[in-house]
Design a protein around this motif. Structure first.
Motif, PDB file in Angstrom:
ATOM      1  N   TYR A   1       0.824  -1.203   0.000  1.00 40.57           N
ATOM      2  CA  TYR A   1       0.000   0.000   0.000  1.00 40.57           C
ATOM      3  C   TYR A   1       0.865   1.263   0.000  1.00 40.57           C
ATOM      4  CZ  TYR A   1      -3.617  -3.353   1.328  1.00 40.57           C
ATOM      5  OH  TYR A   1      -4.468  -4.430   1.357  1.00 40.57           O
TER       6      TYR A   1
ATOM      7  N   ARG B   1       0.517   4.165  -3.039  1.00 37.54           N
ATOM      8  CA  ARG B   1      -0.151   5.437  -2.734  1.00 37.54           C
ATOM      9  C   ARG B   1       0.269   6.499  -3.745  1.00 37.54           C
ATOM     10  NH1 ARG B   1      -3.292   5.646   1.470  1.00 37.54           N
ATOM     11  NH2 ARG B   1      -3.064   4.120   3.157  1.00 37.54           N
TER      12      ARG B   1
ATOM     13  N   LYS C   1      -4.085  -0.421   8.240  1.00 42.20           N
ATOM     14  CA  LYS C   1      -5.354   0.177   8.659  1.00 42.20           C
ATOM     15  C   LYS C   1      -6.360   0.133   7.520  1.00 42.20           C
ATOM     16  CE  LYS C   1      -7.302   4.381  10.713  1.00 42.20           C
ATOM     17  NZ  LYS C   1      -7.007   5.758  11.197  1.00 42.20           N
TER      18      LYS C   1
ATOM     19  N   SER D   1      -9.381   1.101   5.082  1.00 38.02           N
ATOM     20  CA  SER D   1      -9.944   2.334   4.533  1.00 38.02           C
ATOM     21  C   SER D   1     -10.581   1.999   3.194  1.00 38.02           C
ATOM     22  CB  SER D   1      -8.851   3.396   4.344  1.00 38.02           C
ATOM     23  OG  SER D   1      -7.952   3.022   3.308  1.00 38.02           O
ATOM     24  N   GLU D   2     -11.343   2.919   2.653  1.00 36.06           N
ATOM     25  CA  GLU D   2     -11.951   2.695   1.342  1.00 36.06           C
ATOM     26  C   GLU D   2     -10.874   2.525   0.275  1.00 36.06           C
ATOM     27  OE1 GLU D   2     -14.791   5.618   0.262  1.00 36.06           O
ATOM     28  OE2 GLU D   2     -16.125   5.229   1.973  1.00 36.06           O
ATOM     29  N   TRP D   3      -9.787   3.300   0.393  1.00 31.27           N
ATOM     30  CA  TRP D   3      -8.705   3.212  -0.590  1.00 31.27           C
ATOM     31  C   TRP D   3      -8.014   1.852  -0.505  1.00 31.27           C
ATOM     32  CZ3 TRP D   3      -3.393   2.502  -0.273  1.00 31.27           C
ATOM     33  CH2 TRP D   3      -2.680   2.737  -1.466  1.00 31.27           C
TER      34      TRP D   3
ATOM     35  N   GLU E   1      -9.279  -0.946   0.576  1.00 26.72           N
ATOM     36  CA  GLU E   1     -10.206  -1.951   0.069  1.00 26.72           C
ATOM     37  C   GLU E   1     -10.251  -1.944  -1.453  1.00 26.72           C
ATOM     38  OE1 GLU E   1     -14.999  -2.901   0.182  1.00 26.72           O
ATOM     39  OE2 GLU E   1     -14.041  -2.017   1.961  1.00 26.72           O
TER      40      GLU E   1
ATOM     41  N   TYR F   1     -13.005  -6.910   7.158  1.00 20.60           N
ATOM     42  CA  TYR F   1     -11.848  -6.059   6.885  1.00 20.60           C
ATOM     43  C   TYR F   1     -11.699  -5.765   5.401  1.00 20.60           C
ATOM     44  CZ  TYR F   1      -7.032  -4.505   6.344  1.00 20.60           C
ATOM     45  OH  TYR F   1      -5.915  -3.790   5.981  1.00 20.60           O
TER      46      TYR F   1
END
Length: 240
Positions: A140, A144, A173, A175-177, A179, A210
């Motif tokens: 991730y 980004r 963590k 988050s929508e991003w 996922e 999750y």
């Protein structure tokens, strides 16, 4: 079809791995992709290195001696080996498509050890493996959006890698991003039937909350799931 097989050479010392890493770097070859087929374009002075040597040069030192011994993991190795194909007549078999495996269990249960051991077992079986390993958190971070980085190109590269290890899925963590990126990656590998080794500290029953329904549904279809015993082997080894 008769496939030429070379016995892996034994590594003399750490200098061998370091030299192999320098040779790969000089040719702009990612060490994580370095378990190459016999006809790959390695430099002439690297010909005496076996595929196992190349594999070890791209592995973290902690897992260079990893051995897969879990029955489900060994069965996965057999299925991926059986699915390997030769790109041309007389060429070495290579991993192209195959099943995926989801390993769940507490921290220290040996999941990552088994994943790297599985890649080593594939190489020892005589097939060529182009592979990549990453933790979910590192993945991730690499994907980004940020100036000067083509995150879409990086996602495509990870998505099409013939064999991928995703370690610690669920540690980052939610988050929508996260996922959405996870869905795009898993969906591509699901559609193209690319073998993927996934480890997670989450219980399998908790993955849906999750990862979301879309990711969980594809993982359910594309992976064999195995839950490791609730023993932290790192603490057990330290105590011993």
């Amino acid at each position: 079809m008769h496939t030429r097989h070379r016995e892996p050479q034994l590594l003399g010392n750490e200098a061998t791995l370091e030299r192999m890493a320098r040779i790969l770097a000089a040719r702009n070859i990612d060490p994580a992709d370095a378990a190459l087929p016999d006809d790959a374009a390695l430099p002439d002075d690297a010909e005496h290195f076996s595929p196992l040597d190349a594999l070890l040069a791209g592995m973290p030192p902690r897992y260079q001696a990893a051995v897969a011994d879990h029955p489900t993991v060994l069965e996965w190795v057999r299925k991926v080996t059986d699915a390997a194909v030769a790109p041309s007549r007389g060429a070495r078999l290579q991993v192209t498509t195959g099943p995926s495996l989801l390993m769940a269990g507490v921290v220290g249960a040996g999941k990552t050890h088994q994943a790297y051991g599985a890649v080593r077992a594939l190489v020892n079986s005589g097939v060529g493996v182009r592979w990549r390993a990453t933790t979910a958190a590192d993945l991730y971070a690499d994907l980004r959006p940020r100036p000067g980085v083509d995150s879409e190109r990086e996602l495509a590269a990870v998505g099409r890698c013939p064999l991928l290890i995703i370690d610690d899925l669920g540690a980052a963590k939610a988050s929508e991003w996260v996922e959405e990126v996870t869905y795009r990656l898993i969906n591509r590998r699901y559609n193209y039937e690319l073998p993927t080794l996934i480890t997670t500290n989450l219980a399998i029953k908790d993955l849906r909350s999750y990862l979301g329904d879309r990711v969980a549904s594809r993982l359910a279809q594309m992976t064999t799931r195995v839950e490791f015993e609730a023993v932290d082997r790192r603490r057990h080894s330290a105590a011993a």
